[in-house]
Design an enzyme around this catalytic site. Structure first.
Site, mmCIF file in Angstrom:
data_model
loop_
_atom_site.group_PDB
_atom_site.id
_atom_site.type_symbol
_atom_site.label_atom_id
_atom_site.label_comp_id
_atom_site.label_asym_id
_atom_site.label_seq_id
_atom_site.Cartn_x
_atom_site.Cartn_y
_atom_site.Cartn_z
ATOM 1 N N CYS A 60 0.839 -1.203 0.000
ATOM 2 C CA CYS A 60 0.000 0.000 0.000
ATOM 3 C C CYS A 60 0.876 1.255 0.000
ATOM 4 O O CYS A 60 1.478 1.574 -1.009
ATOM 5 C CB CYS A 60 -0.970 -0.034 1.183
ATOM 6 S SG CYS A 60 -2.359 1.107 1.014
ATOM 7 N N HIS A 116 -3.408 -5.365 0.149
ATOM 8 C CA HIS A 116 -2.887 -5.906 1.408
ATOM 9 C C HIS A 116 -2.896 -7.440 1.364
ATOM 10 O O HIS A 116 -3.845 -8.082 1.843
ATOM 11 C CB HIS A 116 -3.727 -5.405 2.585
ATOM 12 C CG HIS A 116 -3.534 -3.960 2.882
ATOM 13 N ND1 HIS A 116 -2.600 -3.515 3.800
ATOM 14 C CD2 HIS A 116 -4.125 -2.853 2.376
ATOM 15 C CE1 HIS A 116 -2.644 -2.189 3.850
ATOM 16 N NE2 HIS A 116 -3.556 -1.765 2.984
ATOM 17 N N GLU A 164 -1.284 -9.539 3.095
ATOM 18 C CA GLU A 164 -1.170 -10.166 4.410
ATOM 19 C C GLU A 164 -2.519 -10.597 4.971
ATOM 20 O O GLU A 164 -2.596 -11.517 5.806
ATOM 21 C CB GLU A 164 -0.472 -9.220 5.390
ATOM 22 C CG GLU A 164 -1.282 -8.006 5.847
ATOM 23 C CD GLU A 164 -1.191 -6.818 4.915
ATOM 24 O OE1 GLU A 164 -1.591 -5.699 5.330
ATOM 25 O OE2 GLU A 164 -0.739 -6.995 3.768
#
Length: 547
Positions: A380, A519, A521
């Site tokens: 990001c 994102h 993750e």
């Protein structure tokens, strides 16, 4: 129709409740049941996305664009069940709905009260999707006795009486403090916590007791006697080296069996814990270690980057290495050389964030990784800083920056290679935003498709040319600078399907340098590591072994 497990807490960390909920969900799955986990939070924020990471840790984002409590990340990581916007609710959201209903005239001019209007709204939330799963696990945030949580406790009390007998049980987490001076565990905090719960009409069926020391049978019996639970339903929760030990640890202590007994389910399928045994084998039987620097500005609170830390752990499992994470404050080298702070690391990760503070340090981290050929993953804002670094130092745009920083400062200082995203396509509709809009819920949120370039690093990593990832941002790299940046070697290897929004950049002449606008993750799991983190740690492992 789902069976409900309500999980409440006494004096115990929020991670304790969230972890117990996630582990129990995983254990029930291992027995072949379907589960869904939910969080009811007593804070008054309507939208967790408006909260500072220092206040509440990471904001977790679901596929359908909900900004939620970080515990939903644990739920997904342990069960693999994608969370939805109906899996998290706060007091603020409940009260907001009640007020909207009142303004609309739904209550026909009646006086609005906590009971029944607020509690009914909570119960309506609990009912959503209860015909889809075998077990619905509902964690109540906060501590029993907190004034903010009283409407939730009253709602679940009513809910359990509305349902047929045996369809709802209550699980309560408490702390058994150990006094080293006298060498004893104290059960009084647990007794008082249960007493407080009973005073509002809820009697726990199972007690999960956090303890640093083994719980002697005498104390276990004492807790069972004074708290009115069966002795075998007093479950110990000991300190663990890794949160991923929790499913196996709770199974050894009999938590899943206690739940089945409380519901009267017998016989029950035996659990298949093979996947969790493999996870633990990968954690503790490693072939080495790698050192990764996370360069951010919320480094004083690790929960702000919870999913990133866990995704790196998952990448380590996939590569049979231990990932040692160092939290590096980007502000430390905002105005100085980054080298003394970043030398010796096998890889560098720059996570997301908001605001200008610390961004010059993040830009220097991207430059250091590029020039020294160190594996770099920018997420990001971390991707945007890598683009600004390339624009300044390779493309000759000396005053390159982000519109976000100018908006924050109230004056124009930069050439905006990163601009405020004013419109984008979501499904078949066009979404529009203005800088003057309220901050809450105005971002590009949730899962979006992206198309990858053939022959790119990311296409190789994903093994596909089409991906779907979760977003949470207001600013975007400006596509009009693509030609100038690609001429310098920074390739735009991932784009939105309409080709207007950059999703991924990577350096051609670098062993592993990737920036992503989304994102990744948030979708990583211990038994299914995200491809980017798996390969990022692989690159860090290769780099650590260079002579």
């Amino acid at each position: 129709m789902a069976r409900y497990i309500f999980i409440t807490g006494g004096v115990v960390s929020s991670l304790g409740k969230g972890l117990a909920s996630a582990a129990l969900g995983a254990l029930l799955q291992a027995r072949g049941y379907t589960v869904r986990l939910r969080k009811l939070d007593p804070y008054l924020n309507v939208d967790p996305g408006t909260m500072s990471p220092f206040e509440h840790g990471e904001v977790f984002v679901t596929d359908d664009g909900a900004e939620t409590d970080l515990d939903l990340g644990h739920y997904e990581r342990f069960t693999g069940v994608p969370a939805r916007n109906t899996d998290s609710v706060s007091s603020g959201r409940i009260y907001s709905n009640v007020l909207e209903n009142e303004r609309r005239g739904d209550y026909l001019g009646k006086t609005i009260q906590v009971v029944p209007h607020v509690t009914n709204e909570i119960k309506d939330f609990l009912h959503v999707g209860d015909d889809e799963v075998d077990f619905m696990l509902c964690e109540i945030g906060g501590t029993v006795g907190d004034i903010e949580g009283l409407p939730f406790f009253e709602a679940i009390r009513q809910f359990s009486h509305d349902k047929p007998r045996g369809q709802c049980i209550f699980m309560h987490l408490t702390l058994l403090p150990y006094l080293a001076a006298s060498g004893e565990l104290k059960t009084k905090p647990t007794q008082h916590s249960v007493k407080e719960l009973q005073s509002i009409g809820i009697a726990p069926d199972i007690l999960v007791c956090r303890s640093e020391q083994p719980i002697p049978e005498k104390e276990r019996g004492k807790i069972a006697l004074f708290c009115n639970v069966r002795k075998e339903h007093v479950v110990a929760a000991y300190d663990l080296k890794s949160i991923y030990e929790a499913p196996l640890a709770y199974h050894r202590e009999g938590l899943d069996q206690a739940v089945l007994d409380a519901f009267g389910i017998a016989p029950a399928p035996r659990p298949d814990l093979t996947a969790w045994e493999d996870v633990n084998d990968r954690i503790y039987n490693t072939d080495g270690k790698v050192n990764v620097a996370i360069v951010g500005k919320y480094t004083q609170l690790e929960d702000a980057y919870k999913s990133i830390k866990e995704a790196l752990t998952h990448g380590g499992m996939a590569n049979r290495v231990k990932v040692n994470v160092s939290w590096v404050d980007a502000e430390v080298f905002d105005k100085s050389d980054a080298a003394p702070h970043l030398e010796g690391y096998d890889a560098i990760l720059v996570p997301g964030g908001f605001g200008e503070r610390g961004t010059e340090g993040k830009i220097k981290a991207a430059q250091f990784a590029r020039e020294h050929k160190i594996p770099y993953l920018g997420i990001c804002l971390g991707m945007q800083m890598a683009v600004i670094e390339a624009a300044r130092n390779k493309a000759g745009i000396a005053d390159a920056g982000s519109e976000e920083f100018d908006h924050e400062a109230g004056k124009t200082r930069f050439e905006p290679v990163v601009y405020h995203l004013k419109e984008w396509v979501q499904g078949n509709a066009k979404v529009k935003r203005k800088t003057s809009d309220d901050k809450g819920g105005t971002m590009r949120l949730g899962a979006y498709d992206a198309t990858l370039a053939e022959g790119s690093k990311v296409a190789e990593v994903y093994g596909s040319l089409s991906i779907e990832e979760r977003h949470r941002h207001r600013y975007e790299v400006d596509i009009k600078y693509r030609e100038k940046l690609e001429a310098c070697g920074l390739r735009f290897t991932g784009m939105s399907p309409d080709g207007r929004l950059p999703e991924i950049v990577e350096w051609d002449d670098h062993p592993w340098f990737v920036g992503v606008q989304f994102h990744p993750e948030l979708k990583s799991k211990p038994f299914d590591p995200h491809p980017l983190f798996r390969d990022f740690v692989r690159a860090a492992k290769d780099n650590s072994r260079l002579v």
